[in-house]
Enzyme design. Sequence first.
Site, PDB file in Angstrom:
ATOM      1  CG  HIS A  69     -38.693 -50.764 -38.985  1.00 22.12           C
ATOM      2  ND1 HIS A  69     -38.482 -49.650 -39.015  1.00 22.12           N
ATOM      3  CD2 HIS A  69     -39.524 -51.348 -39.853  1.00 22.12           C
ATOM      4  CE1 HIS A  69     -39.295 -49.258 -40.156  1.00 22.12           C
ATOM      5  NE2 HIS A  69     -39.906 -50.180 -40.677  1.00 22.12           N
ATOM      6  CG  ASP A 185     -42.186 -47.334 -42.699  1.00 17.81           C
ATOM      7  OD1 ASP A 185     -41.982 -48.497 -42.009  1.00 17.81           O
ATOM      8  OD2 ASP A 185     -41.636 -47.240 -43.725  1.00 17.81           O
ATOM      9  CD  GLU A 219     -37.819 -52.062 -42.785  1.00 22.08           C
ATOM     10  OE1 GLU A 219     -38.094 -52.526 -43.695  1.00 22.08           O
ATOM     11  OE2 GLU A 219     -37.643 -50.714 -42.821  1.00 22.08           O
ATOM     12  CD  GLU A 220     -37.495 -47.142 -42.985  1.00 19.92           C
ATOM     13  OE1 GLU A 220     -37.307 -47.517 -44.085  1.00 19.92           O
ATOM     14  OE2 GLU A 220     -38.729 -46.843 -42.557  1.00 19.92           O
ATOM     15  CG  ASP A 240     -42.959 -52.480 -41.940  1.00 23.55           C
ATOM     16  OD1 ASP A 240     -43.489 -51.295 -41.920  1.00 23.55           O
ATOM     17  OD2 ASP A 240     -41.626 -52.547 -42.288  1.00 23.55           O
ATOM     18  CG  HIS A 320     -40.451 -44.098 -46.876  1.00 25.30           C
ATOM     19  ND1 HIS A 320     -39.446 -44.589 -47.466  1.00 25.30           N
ATOM     20  CD2 HIS A 320     -40.838 -44.735 -45.716  1.00 25.30           C
ATOM     21  CE1 HIS A 320     -39.106 -45.750 -46.931  1.00 25.30           C
ATOM     22  NE2 HIS A 320     -39.832 -45.891 -45.795  1.00 25.30           N
TER      23      HIS A 320
END
Length: 347
Positions: A69, A185, A219-220, A240, A320
């Site tokens: 993603h 990410d 995706e998030e 991922d 994150h």
Amino acid sequence: MYPNVKATMEEIKRLVEIPGPSGFAFQAIEYVKQTLAEEGYDCVITNKGGLLVTVKGQDDTRHKYLTAHVDTLGAMVKEILPYGRLRLSMVGGFNWNSVEGEYCEIHSDNKVFTGTICMHETSVHVYRGAGEIKRDDKHIEVRIDEVVKTEEDVQKLGISVGDFVSFAPRCEITPSGFIKSRHLDDKASAAMLIQLLRHIKAESIELPHTTHFYFSNNEEIGYGGNSNIPEQVVEYIAVDMGALGDGQSSDEYTVSICAKDSSGPYHYALRQHLVQLCKEEGIDYKVDIYPYYGSDASAAMHAGYDVKHGLFGAGIESSHAMERTHESSLENTEKLIYAYVLSPVID
């Protein structure tokens, strides 16, 4: 030479510097489209805004599907405050303290404005106990780099509720082999798929099975890769990040293969197939469980697709937040992606 991890890191750097919170990832998708079109691939933009590339293989009856993603964490303008600052609404799951002090961009309809994400009570010379104040959407604000003193001043700039806010990536590649940046990410994985597709084209490699590569854009927020899956697909791999921290076996130097996340176990036989490929190819790997995690593959399962699903990727430190990984983890991940697409589907 494949994999060329230095080239992969430069591709990651290009990707992370393209702003793209979930719901606003069209620039990153367009970049991937242009990049792969230059390599001779036919790219399909889905109604949802993702990008699908199909590579026909020797067996066109049983297909593989790989996703990465390009959408990232970010925010939206929730409120324009009376004194000319902005209050935010979170896009994706992160802690407010992880973006405190970060530079950002506000994407209005007609212009991009810069700013800084900061606490309302930042100054220790004014606010006693500022360090103990809760970091949340009531206290975190955007200080805009424009002369604005009122809500009306901000509105005159063209900034409004619903505008997206992206975080500065601050990407660096170190002499010691690390790449550190926001949004590894999952732009690290997207870069690796781009590099693989370049290699397939350059070497005229015929894959054993028709294989789809999907660059997802939601995706998030939970539903990036849960559609546009052809009925011939029997195996689905989400490329991922591997989650690092206390109690985890994954690290920044190996490829992390997920056995289970918050959605439950991944397909056992497919996971064992990935482990066997690592053993056969001399790929450094770790098997791990990610306790607070979901992927495009798990989203596809929730959507009801009858596929074997798996998940693996580079180990990403401080997910994150200000993320980091090492070139050896990228190299091991690229080797596993390549070994996987060249392998037969499991029975």
